[in-house]
Motif scaffolding. Sequence first.
Motif, PDB file in Angstrom:
ATOM      1  N   LYS A  47       0.585  -1.360  -0.056  1.00  0.00           N
ATOM      2  CA  LYS A  47       0.022  -0.123  -0.181  1.00  0.00           C
ATOM      3  C   LYS A  47       0.953   1.111  -0.134  1.00  0.00           C
ATOM      4  O   LYS A  47       0.567   2.292  -0.752  1.00  0.00           O
ATOM      5  N   VAL A  48       1.954   1.334   0.897  1.00  0.00           N
ATOM      6  CA  VAL A  48       2.686   2.257   0.924  1.00  0.00           C
ATOM      7  C   VAL A  48       3.582   2.734  -0.355  1.00  0.00           C
ATOM      8  O   VAL A  48       3.519   3.879  -0.885  1.00  0.00           O
ATOM      9  N   VAL A  49       4.047   1.815  -1.122  1.00  0.00           N
ATOM     10  CA  VAL A  49       4.950   1.968  -1.933  1.00  0.00           C
ATOM     11  C   VAL A  49       4.037   2.245  -3.189  1.00  0.00           C
ATOM     12  O   VAL A  49       4.449   3.062  -4.042  1.00  0.00           O
ATOM     13  N   SER A  50       2.935   1.581  -3.434  1.00  0.00           N
ATOM     14  CA  SER A  50       1.925   1.872  -4.337  1.00  0.00           C
ATOM     15  C   SER A  50       1.473   3.360  -4.371  1.00  0.00           C
ATOM     16  O   SER A  50       1.674   4.026  -5.281  1.00  0.00           O
ATOM     17  N   ILE A  51       1.065   3.787  -3.313  1.00  0.00           N
ATOM     18  CA  ILE A  51       0.623   5.160  -3.135  1.00  0.00           C
ATOM     19  C   ILE A  51       1.510   6.225  -3.456  1.00  0.00           C
ATOM     20  O   ILE A  51       1.376   7.130  -3.944  1.00  0.00           O
ATOM     21  N   CYS A  52       2.829   5.844  -2.950  1.00  0.00           N
ATOM     22  CA  CYS A  52       3.919   6.723  -3.234  1.00  0.00           C
ATOM     23  C   CYS A  52       4.302   6.883  -4.451  1.00  0.00           C
ATOM     24  O   CYS A  52       4.399   7.817  -4.970  1.00  0.00           O
ATOM     25  N   CYS A  53       4.237   5.864  -5.232  1.00  0.00           N
ATOM     26  CA  CYS A  53       4.735   5.742  -6.598  1.00  0.00           C
ATOM     27  C   CYS A  53       3.614   6.411  -7.483  1.00  0.00           C
ATOM     28  O   CYS A  53       4.026   7.266  -8.554  1.00  0.00           O
ATOM     29  N   VAL A  54       2.431   6.212  -7.368  1.00  0.00           N
ATOM     30  CA  VAL A  54       1.063   6.802  -8.049  1.00  0.00           C
ATOM     31  C   VAL A  54       1.294   8.298  -7.855  1.00  0.00           C
ATOM     32  O   VAL A  54       1.226   9.139  -8.603  1.00  0.00           O
ATOM     33  N   ALA A  55       1.745   8.843  -6.518  1.00  0.00           N
ATOM     34  CA  ALA A  55       1.706  10.107  -6.327  1.00  0.00           C
ATOM     35  C   ALA A  55       2.835  10.809  -6.931  1.00  0.00           C
ATOM     36  O   ALA A  55       2.683  11.792  -7.452  1.00  0.00           O
ATOM     37  N   ALA A  56       3.977  10.065  -6.958  1.00  0.00           N
ATOM     38  CA  ALA A  56       5.017  10.598  -7.995  1.00  0.00           C
ATOM     39  C   ALA A  56       4.767  10.693  -9.029  1.00  0.00           C
ATOM     40  O   ALA A  56       5.312  11.667  -9.889  1.00  0.00           O
ATOM     41  N   ASN A  57       4.191   9.651  -9.877  1.00  0.00           N
ATOM     42  CA  ASN A  57       3.975   9.845 -11.249  1.00  0.00           C
ATOM     43  C   ASN A  57       2.646  10.744 -11.566  1.00  0.00           C
ATOM     44  O   ASN A  57       2.559  10.969 -12.780  1.00  0.00           O
TER      45      ASN A  57
END
Length: 366
Positions: free
Chosen positions: A348-358
């Motif tokens: 969840k953390v990595v997915s949310i951060c990756c989507v936010a960055a992109n």
Amino acid sequence: MSTLQNLTHEKKQKVLKYSLIIAALYTIIIVFSAYTMYHNRELSNKKHALRMNPTGIEPGKTPPEQLPETGNYATVKIGSYVENVDNLLIKDSMWSVNFYVWFSWQGDAKLDPGGKLVIVDGIVNKKELLEDYHGKDGDNYQRYRISAKIIKFFDTARVPIEDHMLNIYVEDGAKDGTKLRYVADKTSNISSRLNIPGFKITSHSNVVKTHTYKSSYGDPRLSPDSKKVFSQYIAAIQIKRVDFGFYLKIFLSLFAALLLTLSSYFIKPSDVGPRFALPTGAYFGAVANTYLANSLLPTSGSFGLVDHVAGVGLFTIFISIATSLLSNYYARMEDKELSLALDRTMFKVVSICCVAANIIIPWCAR
């Protein structure tokens, strides 16, 4: 979240600590990349505004020498009509254009302002004199059709969602500002048929500015340290990418690799082969996508949007592998509850951060 609730307070603290570390690392990357893209966008807008300002000086350009207000010089009204753009090659730092340019003036019919016109930073492939009128009342008019190749070092920091200003610079090659000065014709325009694949035209304008050359060209009538100052006509076409289609097309393989990486969190840590094979394969796919994206750009030592997005992708794959190793460690220590909770939380953390960055980084560039 049920897997996390079943943990002891101490173990929950561990998961929270790992989550905060990863979120902090992503925050640093996002803030740095977003600010870099935003700063580049603002700087580009500032340069474009100064370029089309009669008294503006672009950063890094030689300040023009001021011409005397009075003198024995001819005043020529100049205008342009851009018919089409043949090529726009960002990688090759050039674009080709077909356009009309006209001159009108009073007085000397032998002035011939178009006879020795120069396209600054360009090569005239073909020049046709279409009209040459000299009236008894002193009105004079010339109209040319010109096909030219223009060198332009495009700002690629925000490719593939960038904007550009295409400029045509016209000067009289023989007469400097003491002999001839331009006045921009407000009737200048561009063709409604003008189309550049992948871009939309947002505006067009023209202006006349002075242009200083830091040389006397060896003229024996001038001192060696003197400079030549010319009256320069500038026509501009502002373009920007149509939408995010080209952006998604370039990074489609990278996003697929990231989905493959994130799906590895649902494989048991004890299944070492499949668990680490997915992000490892995704890593090579991301690297290949980076090479493909950079092949569209000219060689440059600077980092742009392409590199920032690729960097986020590679960092995501690295973090996924690192947290998988951590989860595998707890699984081998027979702490399967903590291992499972770590996998679910990190996903969840990595997915949310990756989507936010992109989302944030391209938005700041746009």
